[in-house]
Design a protein around this motif. Structure first.
Motif, PDB file in Angstrom:
ATOM      1  N   THR A 191       0.849  -1.191   0.000  1.00  0.00           N
ATOM      2  CA  THR A 191       0.000   0.000   0.000  1.00  0.00           C
ATOM      3  C   THR A 191       0.878   1.232   0.000  1.00  0.00           C
ATOM      4  OG1 THR A 191      -1.759  -1.137   1.211  1.00  0.00           O
ATOM      5  CG2 THR A 191      -1.810   1.272   1.198  1.00  0.00           C
ATOM      6  N   HIS A 192       0.654   2.118  -0.963  1.00  0.00           N
ATOM      7  CA  HIS A 192       1.393   3.370  -1.066  1.00  0.00           C
ATOM      8  C   HIS A 192       0.568   4.465  -0.398  1.00  0.00           C
ATOM      9  CE1 HIS A 192       2.553   7.030  -3.684  1.00  0.00           C
ATOM     10  NE2 HIS A 192       3.418   6.917  -2.703  1.00  0.00           N
ATOM     11  N   ARG A 197      -3.522  10.486  -0.840  1.00  0.00           N
ATOM     12  CA  ARG A 197      -4.196   9.277  -1.301  1.00  0.00           C
ATOM     13  C   ARG A 197      -3.536   8.029  -0.732  1.00  0.00           C
ATOM     14  NH1 ARG A 197      -1.222  11.267  -5.692  1.00  0.00           N
ATOM     15  NH2 ARG A 197       0.416   9.882  -6.481  1.00  0.00           N
ATOM     16  N   SER A 198      -4.262   6.913  -0.849  1.00  0.00           N
ATOM     17  CA  SER A 198      -3.767   5.603  -0.460  1.00  0.00           C
ATOM     18  C   SER A 198      -4.114   4.624  -1.578  1.00  0.00           C
ATOM     19  CB  SER A 198      -4.402   5.162   0.860  1.00  0.00           C
ATOM     20  OG  SER A 198      -4.091   3.822   1.147  1.00  0.00           O
ATOM     21  N   LYS A 199      -3.123   3.883  -2.064  1.00  0.00           N
ATOM     22  CA  LYS A 199      -3.359   2.974  -3.171  1.00  0.00           C
ATOM     23  C   LYS A 199      -2.662   1.645  -2.911  1.00  0.00           C
ATOM     24  CE  LYS A 199      -2.872   2.493  -8.192  1.00  0.00           C
ATOM     25  NZ  LYS A 199      -2.362   3.122  -9.446  1.00  0.00           N
ATOM     26  N   SER A 200      -3.401   0.537  -3.051  1.00  0.00           N
ATOM     27  CA  SER A 200      -2.840  -0.801  -2.864  1.00  0.00           C
ATOM     28  C   SER A 200      -2.625  -1.469  -4.215  1.00  0.00           C
ATOM     29  CB  SER A 200      -3.766  -1.660  -1.998  1.00  0.00           C
ATOM     30  OG  SER A 200      -3.892  -1.122  -0.699  1.00  0.00           O
ATOM     31  N   MET A 201      -1.560  -2.254  -4.302  1.00  0.00           N
ATOM     32  CA  MET A 201      -1.225  -2.929  -5.564  1.00  0.00           C
ATOM     33  C   MET A 201      -0.349  -4.133  -5.256  1.00  0.00           C
ATOM     34  SD  MET A 201       1.288   0.157  -6.678  1.00  0.00           S
ATOM     35  CE  MET A 201       0.383   1.233  -5.541  1.00  0.00           C
ATOM     36  N   VAL A 211       5.390   2.988  -8.392  1.00  0.00           N
ATOM     37  CA  VAL A 211       4.441   3.885  -7.743  1.00  0.00           C
ATOM     38  C   VAL A 211       4.757   5.324  -8.151  1.00  0.00           C
ATOM     39  CG1 VAL A 211       4.091   2.372  -5.764  1.00  0.00           C
ATOM     40  CG2 VAL A 211       5.881   4.114  -5.671  1.00  0.00           C
TER      41      VAL A 211
END
Length: 213
Positions: A191-192, A197-201, A211
């Protein structure tokens, strides 16, 4: 089943911050925070520190550099302990902190009990699993605007690091590596987190993901 509240109580973590650009060699100060990033909750107990050191990542033959850990008004104002080391020349330095907080036993009825397995069982609990709660915190300091380096893994548990350390511009794309015991960890979920913002990948089969800052 253990709920999120219990996990948060047990799984505090340390991270290292520094904010001011470092343009020349000298004594470098970073800050150790404790809690659930980015929320600070108390301070890391210095007695749990197993090792603390800096490395000149742009020189693979460089020895470990001693790090001083302490507290003063400045670090208190920033919500943590300070970590200082001497950077004697420009380059990319990693600042590393390995800590061991406690032995935790998970019981068959879902409790998390602090203490060694034998002791917890003597108290009448059925222990499903016992583990030593450890952690590794690391940050990178670029001394001199043009310095860059490919950092090396330490082989200490889970490590998340950029493929290249340098001064990145806003919105620039960074390749991140995820390793476990020094080897790529494929298909891991990361998770970044940023201020907006927060973004999972998932990482790829080589343990890498890109990222955007």
């Amino acid at each position: 089943m253990i709920d999120d509240t219990m996990l948060k109580t047990v799984n505090h973590e340390a991270w290292i911050e520094y904010s001011e650009p470092v343009t020349k060699a000298g004594r470098i100060r970073t800050y150790v925070k404790w809690g659930h990033y980015p929320e600070v909750e108390g301070r890391l107990n210095p007695q749990t520190v197993a090792s603390a050191f800096a490395l000149l990542e742009s020189d693979l033959l460089s020895p470990r550099i001693p790090v001083t850990i302490g507290i003063d008004r400045d670090s208190l104002a920033k919500g943590g302990l300070f970590m200082e080391f001497l950077a004697d020349k420009p380059g990319v330095y990693s600042v590393n902190l390995e800590y061991r907080s406690s032995i935790v036993c998970r019981t068959k009825d879902g409790k998390m009990v602090f203490g060694e397995k034998k002791r917890v069982e003597e108290l009448g609990y059925e222990v499903d699993e016992a583990f030593l709660h450890t952690g590794l915190a690391r940050t990178y300091v670029v001394v001199g605007g043009e310095a860059h380096a490919k950092p090396s893994p330490l082989g200490l548990g889970l490590e998340v690091m950029p493929a290249i350390v340098k001064r990145y511009a806003p919105e620039e794309v960074v390749e991140v590596r995820v390793l476990y015991e020094g080897k790529p960890r494929s298909n891991a979920l990361v998770t970044h987190l940023s201020s907006s913002r927060s973004k999972s990948m998932f990482v790829n089969e080589h343990g890498c993901v890109k990222v955007k800052l």
